[in-house]
Design an enzyme around this catalytic site. Structure first.
Site, PDB file in Angstrom:
ATOM      1  CG  ASN A  82      49.413  -9.196 -10.051  1.00  0.00           C
ATOM      2  OD1 ASN A  82      49.540  -8.822 -11.214  1.00  0.00           O
ATOM      3  ND2 ASN A  82      48.410  -9.962  -9.659  1.00  0.00           N
ATOM      4  CG  HIS A 112      63.413  11.238   2.548  1.00  0.00           C
ATOM      5  ND1 HIS A 112      64.558  11.364   1.802  1.00  0.00           N
ATOM      6  CD2 HIS A 112      62.596  10.418   1.835  1.00  0.00           C
ATOM      7  CE1 HIS A 112      64.437  10.678   0.676  1.00  0.00           C
ATOM      8  NE2 HIS A 112      63.249  10.090   0.681  1.00  0.00           N
ATOM      9  CE  LYS A 163      52.873   1.930  16.195  1.00  0.00           C
ATOM     10  NZ  LYS A 163      52.003   2.206  17.323  1.00  0.00           N
TER      11      LYS A 163
END
Length: 191
Positions: A82, A112, A163
């Site tokens: 969407n 990073h 996770k």
């Protein structure tokens, strides 16, 4: 190894490498074209989506849409994104059949370093993301690097997936966690 090879293998790499920069610009040009074309021009729009993804598909992507490379996004049949979705595909992203992304979903393989000196040097990394079949992400879901999501998972709006999430579950929160199991063939709406 080239910076691209490092990126695809999950090692630290320099994102401002000339080859990677050129490939991102190519993807940005295609995203721009997709985002500017009238939605009623479906054949031309589909052609641009297929060029961006590097595969023939029936994927439908609403504008605006942005990604880093496009070629690292592999979608199954019936994929729908969407408005306002962003996919940072520095590593492979595999998405199964019949997956739906609500507005504002972010799927990001890029990360990073925590060390500020290393981060300022331009080093970054990417970890692959795998999304099973029949998955639905509510509005503004964020999926972080290295995550695997099982088949038939619903992730509630605003959740942050850091996770792996097991199959046949409704998950929500920050971080997203299973809040209940879905029964086979369940037709109840998400509440």
């Amino acid at each position: 190894m080239t910076e691209k090879e490092k990126m695809l293998s999950g090692q630290m790499y320099q994102a401002w490498d000339a080859e990677l920069k050129d490939e991102r610009l190519k993807a940005k040009r295609l995203c721009f074209k997709i985002n500017q074309i009238c939605p009623t021009e479906s054949a031309q729009r589909q052609s641009l989506i297929n060029e961006l993804l590097g595969q023939e598909s029936d994927a439908w992507i609403e504008s605006p849409f942005n990604c880093d490379y496009g070629y690292n996004i592999k979608v199954g049949k019936g994929f729908y994104a969407n408005h306002g979705c962003t996919i940072l595909d520095c590593a492979p992203i595999t998405i199964g059949d019949n997956c739906l992304l609500a507005p504002g979903v972010v799927i990001a393989t890029a990360g990073h370093p925590l060390d500020p000196v290393e981060r300022a040097s331009g080093e970054e990394f990417a970890k692959a993301i795998t999304i099973g079949h029949d998955v639905w992400f509510g509005a503004n879901v964020t999926v972080c690097p290295g995550v695997s999501i099982g088949d038939n998972v619903v992730v509630g709006a605003g959740s942050v997936v850091v996770k792996d999430l097991p199959a046949n579950t409704v998950c929500a929160g920050s971080p997203a966690k299973p809040i209940r199991t879905l029964a086979v063939g369940e037709k109840r709406t998400f509440e």
